[in-house]
Design a protein around this motif. Sequence first.
Motif, short mmCIF file in Angstrom:
data_model
loop_
_atom_site.label_atom_id
_atom_site.label_comp_id
_atom_site.label_asym_id
_atom_site.label_seq_id
_atom_site.Cartn_x
_atom_site.Cartn_y
_atom_site.Cartn_z
N ASN A 146 0.82 -1.21 0.00
CA ASN A 146 0.00 0.00 0.00
C ASN A 146 0.86 1.26 0.00
O ASN A 146 0.51 2.24 -0.65
N ALA A 147 1.97 1.23 0.70
CA ALA A 147 2.87 2.39 0.73
C ALA A 147 3.47 2.64 -0.65
O ALA A 147 3.55 3.78 -1.10
N ARG A 148 3.88 1.57 -1.32
CA ARG A 148 4.44 1.71 -2.68
C ARG A 148 3.39 2.25 -3.64
O ARG A 148 3.65 3.14 -4.45
N ARG A 149 2.17 1.70 -3.57
CA ARG A 149 1.10 2.13 -4.47
C ARG A 149 0.72 3.58 -4.21
O ARG A 149 0.42 4.33 -5.14
N ALA A 150 0.74 4.01 -2.94
CA ALA A 150 0.42 5.39 -2.61
C ALA A 150 1.43 6.34 -3.25
O ALA A 150 1.05 7.41 -3.75
N ASP A 151 2.71 5.95 -3.26
CA ASP A 151 3.73 6.77 -3.90
C ASP A 151 3.49 6.88 -5.41
O ASP A 151 3.56 7.96 -5.99
N VAL A 152 3.21 5.75 -6.04
CA VAL A 152 2.99 5.73 -7.49
C VAL A 152 1.74 6.54 -7.84
O VAL A 152 1.75 7.35 -8.77
N ASN A 153 0.66 6.30 -7.10
CA ASN A 153 -0.59 7.00 -7.39
C ASN A 153 -0.46 8.49 -7.13
O ASN A 153 -1.00 9.31 -7.87
N GLY A 154 0.26 8.86 -6.07
CA GLY A 154 0.48 10.27 -5.78
C GLY A 154 1.25 10.96 -6.89
O GLY A 154 0.93 12.09 -7.28
N ALA A 155 2.25 10.28 -7.43
CA ALA A 155 3.02 10.83 -8.54
C ALA A 155 2.13 10.99 -9.78
O ALA A 155 2.24 11.99 -10.51
N ARG A 156 1.25 10.03 -10.00
CA ARG A 156 0.37 10.10 -11.17
C ARG A 156 -0.61 11.27 -11.06
O ARG A 156 -0.82 12.01 -12.02
N VAL A 157 -1.19 11.46 -9.88
CA VAL A 157 -2.13 12.57 -9.66
C VAL A 157 -1.39 13.90 -9.81
O VAL A 157 -1.90 14.84 -10.43
N SER A 158 -0.18 13.98 -9.29
CA SER A 158 0.62 15.19 -9.39
C SER A 158 0.92 15.52 -10.86
O SER A 158 0.86 16.68 -11.28
N ARG A 159 1.22 14.49 -11.63
CA ARG A 159 1.51 14.68 -13.06
C ARG A 159 0.28 15.22 -13.79
O ARG A 159 0.39 16.12 -14.61
N ILE A 160 -0.89 14.69 -13.46
CA ILE A 160 -2.14 15.17 -14.08
C ILE A 160 -2.36 16.63 -13.73
O ILE A 160 -2.71 17.45 -14.59
N ARG A 161 -2.15 16.98 -12.46
CA ARG A 161 -2.32 18.37 -12.02
C ARG A 161 -1.38 19.31 -12.77
O ARG A 161 -1.74 20.43 -13.11
N THR A 162 -0.15 18.85 -13.02
CA THR A 162 0.83 19.65 -13.74
C THR A 162 0.36 19.92 -15.17
O THR A 162 0.47 21.05 -15.67
N PHE A 163 -0.18 18.90 -15.83
CA PHE A 163 -0.71 19.07 -17.18
C PHE A 163 -1.86 20.08 -17.18
O PHE A 163 -1.94 20.94 -18.07
N ILE A 164 -2.75 19.97 -16.20
CA ILE A 164 -3.89 20.88 -16.12
C ILE A 164 -3.41 22.31 -15.86
O ILE A 164 -3.93 23.27 -16.44
N LYS A 165 -2.41 22.45 -15.00
CA LYS A 165 -1.87 23.77 -14.69
C LYS A 165 -1.27 24.42 -15.94
O LYS A 165 -1.37 25.64 -16.13
N ALA A 166 -0.66 23.63 -16.83
CA ALA A 166 -0.09 24.16 -18.07
C ALA A 166 -1.20 24.74 -18.95
O ALA A 166 -1.02 25.80 -19.57
N ILE A 167 -2.34 24.07 -18.98
CA ILE A 167 -3.48 24.57 -19.76
C ILE A 167 -3.96 25.88 -19.16
O ILE A 167 -4.18 26.87 -19.89
#
Length: 87
Positions: free
Chosen positions: A14-35
């Motif tokens: 669960n700790a590993r998945r939380a890191d991966v999922n957190g990075a994925r959500v952060s990446r999505i937010r970065t793309f949205i922020k660029a728009i």
Amino acid sequence: MANTPQSRKRIRRNARRADVNGARVSRIRTFIKAIETAIASGKKDEAEAALKAAQPEIARGVAKGVMHKNTAARKMSRLTKRVNACG
């Protein structure tokens, strides 16, 4: 406290998945922020390019389970409306 080997393993997993999922959500937010940055500066062509890059990333978030399908659809719809109304 976890007592069985399986529950200890689940905690590690669960700790590993939380890191991966957190990075994925952060990446999505970065793309949205660029728009949003492109829309704010009034650069429609840049905003369209950023939207085109963000759409597959948002869809991937849905496929990986970090974002609900309707949430992603709503975000894409609202961003598309804002880009079309820009400049």
